[in-house]
Motif scaffolding. Sequence first.
Motif, mmCIF file in Angstrom:
data_model
loop_
_atom_site.group_PDB
_atom_site.id
_atom_site.type_symbol
_atom_site.label_atom_id
_atom_site.label_comp_id
_atom_site.label_asym_id
_atom_site.label_seq_id
_atom_site.Cartn_x
_atom_site.Cartn_y
_atom_site.Cartn_z
ATOM 1 N N ASP A 133 67.942 16.882 0.889
ATOM 2 C CA ASP A 133 68.941 16.525 -0.119
ATOM 3 C C ASP A 133 70.349 16.972 0.222
ATOM 4 N N ASP A 134 70.446 18.090 0.966
ATOM 5 C CA ASP A 134 71.788 18.615 1.201
ATOM 6 C C ASP A 134 72.355 18.214 2.563
ATOM 7 N N SER A 135 71.638 17.379 3.323
ATOM 8 C CA SER A 135 72.178 17.024 4.634
ATOM 9 C C SER A 135 73.318 16.018 4.479
ATOM 10 N N ARG A 136 74.294 16.140 5.372
ATOM 11 C CA ARG A 136 75.441 15.244 5.331
ATOM 12 C C ARG A 136 75.618 14.584 6.697
ATOM 13 N N VAL A 137 76.348 13.504 6.734
ATOM 14 C CA VAL A 137 76.637 12.835 8.009
ATOM 15 C C VAL A 137 77.953 13.384 8.551
ATOM 16 N N ASN A 138 77.940 13.816 9.795
ATOM 17 C CA ASN A 138 79.180 14.249 10.433
ATOM 18 C C ASN A 138 80.029 13.024 10.774
ATOM 19 N N VAL A 139 81.285 13.092 10.412
ATOM 20 C CA VAL A 139 82.174 11.971 10.749
ATOM 21 C C VAL A 139 83.515 12.489 11.275
ATOM 22 N N MET A 140 84.120 11.644 12.085
ATOM 23 C CA MET A 140 85.515 11.842 12.459
ATOM 24 C C MET A 140 86.293 10.623 11.986
ATOM 25 N N VAL A 141 87.560 10.825 11.779
ATOM 26 C CA VAL A 141 88.443 9.721 11.419
ATOM 27 C C VAL A 141 89.148 9.249 12.686
ATOM 28 N N GLN A 142 89.016 7.962 12.963
ATOM 29 C CA GLN A 142 89.654 7.405 14.165
ATOM 30 C C GLN A 142 91.074 6.957 13.847
ATOM 31 N N ILE A 143 92.002 7.355 14.714
ATOM 32 C CA ILE A 143 93.407 7.003 14.507
ATOM 33 C C ILE A 143 93.892 6.169 15.692
ATOM 34 N N ASN A 144 94.573 5.107 15.388
ATOM 35 C CA ASN A 144 95.130 4.248 16.441
ATOM 36 C C ASN A 144 96.502 4.797 16.837
ATOM 37 N N GLY A 177 86.712 15.958 12.195
ATOM 38 C CA GLY A 177 87.958 15.933 12.952
ATOM 39 C C GLY A 177 88.511 14.534 13.146
ATOM 40 N N LEU A 178 89.365 14.427 14.163
ATOM 41 C CA LEU A 178 90.109 13.196 14.422
ATOM 42 C C LEU A 178 89.802 12.704 15.824
ATOM 43 N N MET A 179 89.785 11.388 15.975
ATOM 44 C CA MET A 179 89.459 10.801 17.272
ATOM 45 C C MET A 179 90.484 9.734 17.622
ATOM 46 N N THR A 180 90.839 9.669 18.915
ATOM 47 C CA THR A 180 91.644 8.537 19.382
ATOM 48 C C THR A 180 91.130 8.056 20.728
ATOM 49 N N ILE A 181 91.342 6.788 20.990
ATOM 50 C CA ILE A 181 91.053 6.258 22.330
ATOM 51 C C ILE A 181 92.346 6.293 23.143
#
Length: 253
Positions: A133-144, A177-181
Amino acid sequence: MLKTTMVDIAAGLKIVREKISAAAARRTSECASFEPRLVAASKTHSVPIVIEAYEAGQRHFGENYVAELLEKGHHPDILEKCKDIRWHFIGHLQSNKVNKVLGVPNLYLIETVHSKKLATCLDNAWPKFRKTDDSRVNVMVQINTSGEDEKNGCEPKEASDLVKHVLENCKNLKFDGLMTIGMYGYDVSKGPNPDFVSLKNCRENICKELNLDPKTVELSMGMSSDFEHAIELGSSNVRVGSSIFGYRPRKGE
Ligand SMILES: *Cc1c(COP(=O)(O)O)cnc(C)c1O
């Protein structure tokens, strides 16, 4: 596939890891809040190649096509031999593929959340997939950061608002965190890569606006051609493909 079998993956991994450690040792303390993590970008490479890298000690793998992530993530050989594998999704994610990606065993991190709509969609879908019940999905926000039309990600000026949405409205997501290509082929002799500098600046602004500690916000930046440079600038997550796996056939080749 023929050509990749001639590549010594264990040797490639060893060299990349050594370069990562050396680059990490060159960082100033301001850039050294995280031990950099190596994500092996395994797109277009086969299941046996992934297993070979896993057996050479690699745990984090990145895929950027949903179909390939599904094929590899659900593959019986991978499930049997790579029990501790951690999948990163590093490609463009459409809302209609969210269920498929969340259903992948050993999904670790979705690096490419680019809109509030996608974040909400992931948040709503996760309860169907989570094991506790308490598990979460790890995500990053992608920035162009490069502003190129063909690159995905939100605009730098929208990033703070998107992170705020994830933090405040998406209880099933864990913001990492944040991600960029960024732009390909930047010449490092010209000075720090502007995309990497931009991602760092985004982090600074977001942390100020949302009252977050920058030491808790990761940066995913750097690929085969520039991962050492990215680490020196504070990357905590480098996505490296060809330096490990060798030549990668492009679509249609
Ligand atoms: C393929 C890919 C990489 C790795 O590229 P290389 O140049 O082979 O190291 C990194 N990030 C993303 C998003 C990719 O699609």
